[in-house]
Design a protein around this motif. Structure first.
Motif: not given
Length: 631
Positions: A91, A95, A136-137, A531
């Motif tokens: 991250d 990603k 995105s994670v 984030t």
């Protein structure tokens, strides 16, 4: 986007259900030299994942070895615990999710020897790599969870309070626990049985000297909404006349050595054999044995010693004693003393033993070491498959000590033999998101600690975390202090916290089901939600539970409060016992919150609601329609 890369002729672990077409191009992101992969990291990269392991949510700065291990000391220097969960996420500006689908030993150096480098060493020559690219994670986690299949859902009563101890060895012990909880108005749904209940540690037996009428006792406890959950171990005692051993021998269902003879190991009963769970016939046979206990009214089990844990092998034991005999009449100095101790200490879980027995699979004979991490997974899957037929889907409780990704579809896990250490409260919290990423949602630790002696304040603070986690179980080791809550003077404090667990269950259960059905997190690090907030990304001692509440438990002895970071405006809700004592809007930023031993503080997000049930003696007593709401 999910990309699959295949090397050699991999054994199908069945971790992945719907495999995308394998690519023939060069593996991106990594430099690959034979079975060693390396990639660089930026200074600010965080590495999430790797499931059940020591240290932080951010796995950077340590080496982790994927090798299911019977590890009693969960201290910081350890590299392996009971599970093998080969999924992690980088991250940073990029990603990237990475899953190494390999059932043998895999070593993950996550910035240990070089802080800016990941180095992965795969001992097998046959394996698959999955890369998941997204922005995105959370999206990567959802894609991975969809790839590996829906997580196990236990019955609703499995979210109640569980009490366990290695040492409950008779009907009287069970009735004493029932009385201790009910007389003191403490809610309870489960009593667990460790190995004490068995006849000479033989699976699927009950010691008739200790349990005169086991079936009747189970029935009476269930009338009081208390289920009894026994342990099942992997090793089968070598004993002629014991039906499980006799049947397994007759049908060739046990693991064998290179010469085709049953591989003899030592576990609780002494000489034992290991069911070959990679043999589908043997797996079905062993799973069907659970019916012996379900016919007595049992509706749940916990599988143990299934890494598999080995005290010794007969083969290695003889070598050790021959080696020790060399020192009998000699002057034993420093190095000889070390050698003697090592000879004995390395008898247990010896790597050479794992390389010395084999499985019969659809692909032929396979050395155990090459598929070691599947053993507990396949044992538990065998139980799950049979329990679905016997009791019905979502009607049984099942969790395991050893695991591999894929087993999450069959059962939950508990975090193994922890200790009554304050640091293990924090370790409990840190493992939750890493396990959720790998599909294990029904999970929790032994509250109060399994080994060592707990204290009243330690147990209260641990309960203050445990009431938010799906699996709530107090479990302790033979020879340690008895740690049922009624053993302590602060009974009112324990009663209030346990009652709050049942008041919170409508929210907790709803959050659990949502995390399963939506491939989402149950317990999330703040950095996955906020984030762009660097303080949130680096916060390792708070969790978002579901999508509405944040928790920040105390994990330091004698602390009367703690620092809390709020990434946004939230409402502080302070419970004293199970009653709301304070509601207060808190602005974004850093603050210090005082929390007494009989208090629980949660932080409710803006525009969210928290449903609360009334107090109940068991899950069966909860009125799920009579709720009040905090907002």
């Amino acid at each position: 986007m999910i990309r699959r890369f295949t090397y050699g002729n991999p054994f199908d672990t069945e971790a992945v259900l719907n495999k995308p077409t394998a690519e023939n191009c060069k593996l991106p992101y990594f430099e690959k030299k034979e079975n060693i992969l390396s990639c660089s990291m930026d200074d600010n990269d965080i590495v999430w994942g790797l499931g059940e392991n020591v240290r932080g949510m951010n796995k950077r700065g340590h080496t982790y070895v994927s090798w299911c291990s019977d590890e009693f000391e969960h201290s910081e220097e350890k590299n392996s615990l009971y599970g093998a969960h080969n999924f992690f996420i980088i991250d940073g500006y990029r990603k990237l999710g990475v899953f190494i689908d390999c059932p043998g030993r895999v070593t993950f150096d996550i910035g240990d020897n070089e802080y800016e480098k990941i180095l992965i060493t795969i001992e097998n020559k046959d394996y698959e790599i999955y890369l998941i690219e997204n922005d995105s994670v959370i999206s990567i986690i959802k894609e991975f969870r969809k790839l590996i299949g829906e997580s196990y859902i236990p019955p609703k009563w499995a979210f109640g309070i569980g009490q366990s101890r290695w040492g409950y060895g008779s009907e009287q012990d069970l009735l004493k626990v029932q009385e201790g909880y009910r007389k003191n108005k403490l809610p309870l749904d489960m009593i667990y049985l460790d190995i004490d209940y068995m006849d000479n540690f033989k699976d699927f037996t009950v010691d008739s000297n200790k349990y005169k009428d086991f079936k009747t006792t189970i029935s009476k406890l269930k009338e009081d909404d208390i289920r009894v959950i026994p342990i099942i171990d992997a090793g089968v005692k070598v004993e002629d006349g014991y039906d499980v051993y006799d049947e397994g021998m007759k049908n060739g269902y046990f693991c064998k050595d290179k010469d085709g003879k049953e591989f003899i190991v030592g576990v609780w009963p002494g000489k034992s054999v290991l069911p070959d769970f990679l043999n589908k016939d043997a797996s079905k046979w062993f799973g069907d044995k659970y019916k012996v206990l379900t016919d007595m009214g049992i509706e749940g089990f916990w599988n143990d010693m299934n890494e598999p844990a080995l005290f010794y092998s007969e083969k290695n034991k003889q070598k050790v004693f021959e080696h020790l005999a060399e020192y009998k009449d000699t002057n034993v100095g420093l190095y000889a003393n070390f050698a003697m101790k090592d000879a004995v200490n390395f008898m247990a879980n010896n790597i050479e033993d794992y390389k010395s027995f084999y499985h019969e699979t659809e692909k032929g004979k396979i050395c155990h070491a090459d598929v070691h991490n599947l053993y507990g997974y396949k044992m538990t899957e065998s139980a799950s498959n049979s329990l679905k037929e016997i009791l019905g889907k979502e009607k049984y409780l099942l969790f395991s000590r050893a695991s591999y990704i894929g087993m999450h579809r069959s059962s939950g896990i508990w975090m193994g033999d922890n200790k009554s250490w304050w640091s293990h409260i924090l370790l409990n919290l840190k493992m939750i998101p890493s396990l959720n990423m790998c599909g294990f949602i029904y999970t929790g630790a032994d509250l109060g600690g399994f080994g060592s002696n707990t204290t009243e304040d330690l147990l209260l603070r641990w309960y203050a975390l445990g009431i938010f986690l799906p699996l709530f179980r107090n479990h302790s080791c033979l020879g340690t202090r008895e740690q049922e809550p009624y053993q302590f003077k602060a009974l009112d404090k324990f009663r209030g916290i346990l009652n709050l667990r049942y008041r919170l269950l409508p929210y907790l259960y709803e959050s659990f089901i949502a995390s399963v059905k939506n491939n989402d997190m149950y317990g999330s690090p703040l950095g996955l939600i906020w984030t762009e907030d660097e303080d949130a990304r680096r916060c390792e001692d708070q969790l978002l539970i579901g999508d509405s509440i944040m928790i920040a438990p105390i994990y330091e002895q004698n602390a009367t409060g703690r620092h809390v970071y709020l990434p946004e405006e939230m409402k502080l809700i302070r419970f004293k016992g199970s009653d709301v004592a304070e509601e207060k809007i808190m602005g974004r930023g850093h603050c210090y919150i005082h929390i007494a031993l009989d208090e629980i503080c949660i932080f409710l997000r803006k525009n969210k609601k928290l449903p609360l049930a009334k107090e109940a003696a068991s899950v069966e007593d909860i009125d799920w329609n009579d709720l009040t709401y905090l907002e």
